[in-house]
Write a protein that holds these residues in place. Structure first.
Motif, PDB file in Angstrom:
ATOM      1  N   THR A 274      27.955  39.316  42.036  1.00 57.08           N
ATOM      2  CA  THR A 274      29.144  40.036  42.520  1.00 57.08           C
ATOM      3  C   THR A 274      29.653  39.389  43.816  1.00 57.08           C
TER       4      THR A 274
ATOM      5  N   ARG B 243      32.178  52.691  36.417  1.00 59.01           N
ATOM      6  CA  ARG B 243      32.356  52.294  37.815  1.00 59.01           C
ATOM      7  C   ARG B 243      31.265  52.934  38.676  1.00 59.01           C
TER       8      ARG B 243
ATOM      9  N   GLY C 280      31.102  45.233  32.745  1.00 54.96           N
ATOM     10  CA  GLY C 280      31.448  44.919  34.133  1.00 54.96           C
ATOM     11  C   GLY C 280      32.928  44.897  34.466  1.00 54.96           C
TER      12      GLY C 280
ATOM     13  N   TRP D  51      33.496  47.179  38.135  1.00 57.71           N
ATOM     14  CA  TRP D  51      32.476  47.120  39.178  1.00 57.71           C
ATOM     15  C   TRP D  51      32.975  47.413  40.585  1.00 57.71           C
TER      16      TRP D  51
END
Ligand SMILES: [Zn+2]
Length: 323
Positions: free
Chosen positions: A83, A115, A167, A170
């Protein structure tokens, strides 16, 4: 995904109050909205499907097991995602293929993750934690499993690839200077770089996101109208032909940063079917108007806010497109 409420005010002023009658009279295809809704429940029982948590692992295993009952042709893409803050997350894209030998294919996609933060919650204390994601995540998966029921019984006339991507939701949706998204849209960016084959070129693609709101109002998403107008026309015309013009509203709405963007960037003709105004639309207001109640990215995104009827409408459109 976030949205940019750019155009709606002008559009409402131009007379967005045209009355279209509700012509929903039950299922128009073999798709079963009640089944789609029922497939949401076990996902919510896992808890929020936040990447890096056991619920996220369970959800992916469950989707794979469900789709194995519906098709023999499944591709799982697994990778470790770094990330923006340097965290490492296990990711899985799941691609369930129907009519796998067909060269003419249609790509449907939906994200399956939740989320990590309810960062739009009106209760500031609730923002640090996640939320059930009944509409934002679980409903798209429910839709796709119910599509699998239909395609197993009656294979579509073209090849159909159902991409459950990981994802999406995120972190920040801000792009970097190259137009990549370093903190969200992970699964579709990975898919765009790892297509099922080098010559993979679907006829078109449709992203389904937040499509089960009881107050279903799907405006045409701005980036989709700009980058794949012919696909928008095809989908909205199909909905109108089915009598669903009240729900697939023939007007341009917000620009939504969502999973369609990495695929559009790759040159694929993919649109976003998204109801970004999650909750009832107050008179005189449009999608994205902050004075409306909106359950998007809040702890209010719960099972009672979604409906089998909305899933039926969207499912009928999805089935009719590839019949
Ligand atoms: Zn979201």
């Amino acid at each position: 995904m976030p949205f940019l409420p750019l155009v709606y005010a002008a559009l409402a002023a131009a007379g967005g109050c045209q009355q279209i009658h509700d012509r929903f009279g039950g299922a128009k295809t073999a798709f079963n909205g009640d089944s789609a809704l029922a497939y949401v429940k076990p996902q919510l029982a896992f808890g929020p499907r936040v990447p890096g948590t056991p619920a996220h692992e369970k959800e992916a295993d469950w989707i794979i097991a469900q789709m194995k009952q519906r098709t023999d042709s499944i591709i799982v893409q697994s990778w470790t995602q770094t990330t923006a803050s340097g965290k490492k997350l296990p990711m899985r894209n799941i691609i369930a293929r129907f009519n796998p030998a067909a060269t003419q294919r249609v790509l449907y996609l939906t994200h399956w993750d939740t989320r990590p933060t309810a960062d739009q919650d009106l209760n500031l204390g609730a923002r640090a934690g996640s939320f059930p994601g009944a509409n934002d995540g679980a409903a798209g998966v429910g839709l796709f499993i119910a599509l699998g029921d239909v395609f197993k019984k009656t294979p579509p006339s073209v090849g159909v690839d159902l991409l459950f991507d990981d994802g999406e939701d995120w972190g920040s949706f801000d792009p970097d200077s190259s137009g990549n998204y370093p903190d969200a849209l992970f699964g579709t960016q990975y898919f765009a770089d790892h297509l099922p084959s080098t010559d993979y070129k679907p006829l078109y693609g449709v992203l389904f996101d937040m499509i089960a709101d009881k107050d279903l109002e799907i405006y045409q998403e701005g980036n989709s109208v700009q980058n794949a107008p012919e696909v928008v026309s095809k989908v909205w015309q199909t909905a109108a032909d089915l009598g669903y013009g009240k729900y697939f509203i023939n007007q341009v709405g917000d620009y939504v940063t969502d999973d369609q963007l990495p695929l559009q960037k790759k040159g694929l003709r993919v649109i976003d079917v998204v109801d970004i105004q999650y909750g009832p639309l107050a008179p005189g207001y449009g999608p994205g108007t902050l004075s409306n109640p909106n359950y998007h990215h809040t702890t209010q995104d719960t099972f009672d806010k979604i409906s089998a009827k909305s899933l039926q409408i969207v499912g009928d459109v999805a089935v009719t497109l590839v019949k």
